[in-house]
Scaffold this active site. Structure first.
Site, PDB file in Angstrom:
ATOM      1  N   HIS A 186       0.786  -1.228   0.000  1.00  0.00           N
ATOM      2  CA  HIS A 186       0.000   0.000   0.000  1.00  0.00           C
ATOM      3  C   HIS A 186       0.818   1.278   0.000  1.00  0.00           C
ATOM      4  CE1 HIS A 186      -3.222  -2.870   0.391  1.00  0.00           C
ATOM      5  NE2 HIS A 186      -3.846  -1.973  -0.334  1.00  0.00           N
ATOM      6  N   GLU A 428     -10.925 -11.120  -6.521  1.00  0.00           N
ATOM      7  CA  GLU A 428      -9.520 -11.165  -6.113  1.00  0.00           C
ATOM      8  C   GLU A 428      -9.174 -12.466  -5.400  1.00  0.00           C
ATOM      9  OE1 GLU A 428      -8.750  -7.705  -3.665  1.00  0.00           O
ATOM     10  OE2 GLU A 428     -10.701  -7.827  -2.693  1.00  0.00           O
ATOM     11  N   ASP A 452      -4.276  -8.868  -5.185  1.00  0.00           N
ATOM     12  CA  ASP A 452      -4.574 -10.023  -4.345  1.00  0.00           C
ATOM     13  C   ASP A 452      -4.730 -11.292  -5.173  1.00  0.00           C
ATOM     14  OD1 ASP A 452      -4.527  -9.211  -1.620  1.00  0.00           O
ATOM     15  OD2 ASP A 452      -6.257  -7.945  -2.039  1.00  0.00           O
ATOM     16  N   CYS A 499      -9.044  -3.220 -11.232  1.00  0.00           N
ATOM     17  CA  CYS A 499      -8.509  -2.090 -10.478  1.00  0.00           C
ATOM     18  C   CYS A 499      -7.198  -2.445  -9.796  1.00  0.00           C
ATOM     19  CB  CYS A 499      -9.531  -1.585  -9.466  1.00  0.00           C
ATOM     20  SG  CYS A 499     -10.028  -2.849  -8.303  1.00  0.00           S
TER      21      CYS A 499
END
Ligand code: PEP
Ligand code: MG
Length: 567
Positions: A186, A428, A452, A499
């Site tokens: 992140h 995911e 993921d 995404c």
């Protein structure tokens, strides 16, 4: 030279600023009360000076409300309830000051944390913050203060927490380098949205680099160059200039359509973490928001954000997008994203654990509040809601049922709501991808989360740089999963987007286009380049190329196939 993973492109040359959050080890010692009292007093004074400095620095960056937090912190350093107890304990028990402070503060923290009221939970977080600083002064341990940086630096850290990244000042932060992490951790994602060059997963960087040492970052190749001579330094200055010129040239595509040479349209959207990121999406010509990671709203708060706070945040995003679609993802906490005020049990495998929708279906109080805020905000634009980490059809149905209950309640209360909200899900988890044709009967759309999906398919932790070679979104196994998801959606007349970081990778887009992906959502800074690639391709040809890619053995083979065909 040190090597890592280029996580956010660009170049930088500046001094090193080492960001450390030392763990304070508090031990109980017998000590001279007078000496400890004087240490305590002067630590309190230094803490007040720090807080005032940070507050002054932050004055024009934060809202009144945020600035008021510093006042609360200052008040706390004068709070007789705490101070007097610490002084009494130092006097009566002849213990060291940091121990007495730690002991007394912990009784307050435990008491406040146990209270239901959000106000008191926030006070617990404040006490932790301030006492950490006072203790560090008593112990003579220096803390890093990002807001106090006032010259160009490259931040060097083990990892950056979301709150660290939120405090970065773009004017002075020329880049950052971290010891751990991969392209999809992140901190890397945040760096791209801030348009700050970043290199992550640089093993040994904290040991190798000293405070104030000059370094060069090549965040295209993922290299940190030390001890550069004048010639090398000049070379990187000109590389940086060329890079800027290229970025500038892409701007002509801001209002161009995302259409292939043979007339096939796709949608190119941006990923955001908060309302401020919307500006970058619009400046880069994004046709929508394909992923709003709402967990950042929760991470930037000191307690669970209320329905009203969330409603305001979602409303701003929808309004700014002026009717362009906005996909808001419900809370995805857990994994590498934590909330101080919502302690989760320690787990062996947090990425496989109590996370995202699993937590929300358990803590329906938290989930319902978010759903209500979203539904109420829906009248301000084109809202699409999606649930993260769905593994089973039942989970989707349960989440959707809670949504429907809140929707119906609001309608019954006479609240204005949109009747065009789409409700979809992230794809995911491989189990869900394989069953996508069944999911497509219930969900309005899918958005493929390759960050993921790749880690779960390859069984390779996305945070672990030692296994980052397994981050292989172009491996034919992943391409087949992606195809399953897209075909599953199309079979039921639904749309499929992506995404995950793969969507913004110009190497991957020809194949994703060929597989029939409808929407590509990425960091704002990748949008224009993606549009340039799409506009240079022929859809029919890419369909054939994608078919061939599905029949390869490996990612290198797929890349070779593309190089041959796309020269
Ligand atoms: C993903 O997993 O690809 C995704 C977009 O979600 P996140 O990176 O927030 O887990
Ligand atoms: Mg994800």
């Amino acid at each position: 030279m040190l090597k890592g993973i280029a996580a956010s492109s660009g170049y930088a040359q500046a001094k090193v600023y080492r960001l450390e959050h030392p763990v304070l080890i508090i031990e109980k010692r017998d000590a001279n009360s007078e000496e400890e009292l004087s240490k305590f007093e002067s630590a309190l004074e230094s803490t007040r000076t720090d807080i005032r400095n940070i507050q002054a620095k932050a004055a024009n960056k934060l809202s009144e409300e945020e600035l008021a937090i510093f006042d609360a912190h200052l008040e706390f350093t004068n709070d007789p309830g705490l101070i007097d107890q610490v002084i009494a304990m130092i006097n009566s028990d002849s213990v060291n000051a940091e121990y007495a402070l730690d002991f007394v503060a912990n009784t307050f923290i435990t008491m406040f944390e146990a209270m239901e009221d959000a106000y008191f939970k926030e006070r617990a977080a404040d006490i932790k913050d301030v006492t950490y600083r006072i203790k560090s002064h008593i112990m003579g341990i220096k803390l890093s203060d990002l807001p106090l940086i006032d010259e160009p630096v490259v931040i060097v850290a083990y990892d950056l927490t979301p709150s660290d990244t939120a405090q970065l000042d773009k004017e002075f932060t020329k880049g950052f380098v971290t010891e751990i992490g991969g392209r999809t951790s992140h901190s890397a994602i945040m760096a791209r949205s801030l348009e700050i060059p970043a290199i992550v997963g640089v093993t040994g960087v904290l040991e190798a680099l000293e405070q104030d040492q000059m370094i060069i970052m090549d965040a295209i190749e993922g290299e940190v160059i030390t001890d550069a001579d004048a010639e090398t330094s000049a070379k990187y200055v000109s590389l940086a200039e060329e890079y800027e010129a290229y970025r500038e040239s892409l701007k002509t595509l801001k209002d161009a359509e995302s259409v292939t040479l043979d007339g096939h349209h796709v949608e190119i959207a941006g990923n955001i973490g908060n309302a401020l990121d919307v500006d970058a999406v619009l400046e880069n010509g994004g046709e929508g928001v394909g992923l709003y990671r709402t967990e950042f709203l929760y991470m930037e708060s000191k307690a669970l954000p209320t329905e009203e706070e969330q409603y305001e945040a979602y409303k701003v995003v929808l309004e700014k997008m002026e009717g362009k679609p906005v996909v808001v993802r419900t809370l995805d906490i857990g994994g590498d994203k934590e909330l101080d005020y919502l302690p989760l049990p320690h787990e062996m495998n947090p990425f496989l654990g109590y996370r995202a929708i699993r937590l929300c279906l358990d803590r329906t109080d938290i989930f319902r509040t978010q759903l209500r805020a979203l539904i109420r905000a829906s009248v301000y634009g084109k809202l699409r809601i999606m649930f993260p980490m769905i593994a089973t059809v039942q989970e989707f149905k349960d989440a959707k049922a809670l949504y429907q209950e809140e929707y119906d309640k609001l309608v019954a209360e006479g609240v204005a709501v949109s009747n065009e909200i789409e409700v979809g899900m992230m794809m995911e988890i491989p189990a869900a991808a394989i069953l996508s044709d069944r999911f497509a009967k219930y969900a309005d759309f899918f958005s493929i989360g390759t960050n993921d999906l790749v880690q779960y398919s390859m069984a390779a932790d996305r945070m672990n740089e030692k296994v980052s070679y397994l981050y292989q979104p172009l491996n034919p196994s992943l391409l087949r999963l992606i195809k399953l998801v897209i075909d599953g959606a199309h079979k039921e007349g639904k749309w499929a987007g992506m995404c995950g970081e793969m969507a913004g990778d110009p190497i991957a887009s020809p194949i994703l286009l060929g597989l029939g992906l409808d929407e590509f959502s990425m960091s704002a800074t990748s949008i224009l380049e993606a549009r340039k690639v799409i506009r240079s391709l022929n859809f029919a040809e890419m369909q054939t190329l994608a078919e061939q890619a599905l029949d390869c053995d490996s990612m290198p083979e797929v890349i070779a196939l593309m190089e041959e065909n796309l020269a």
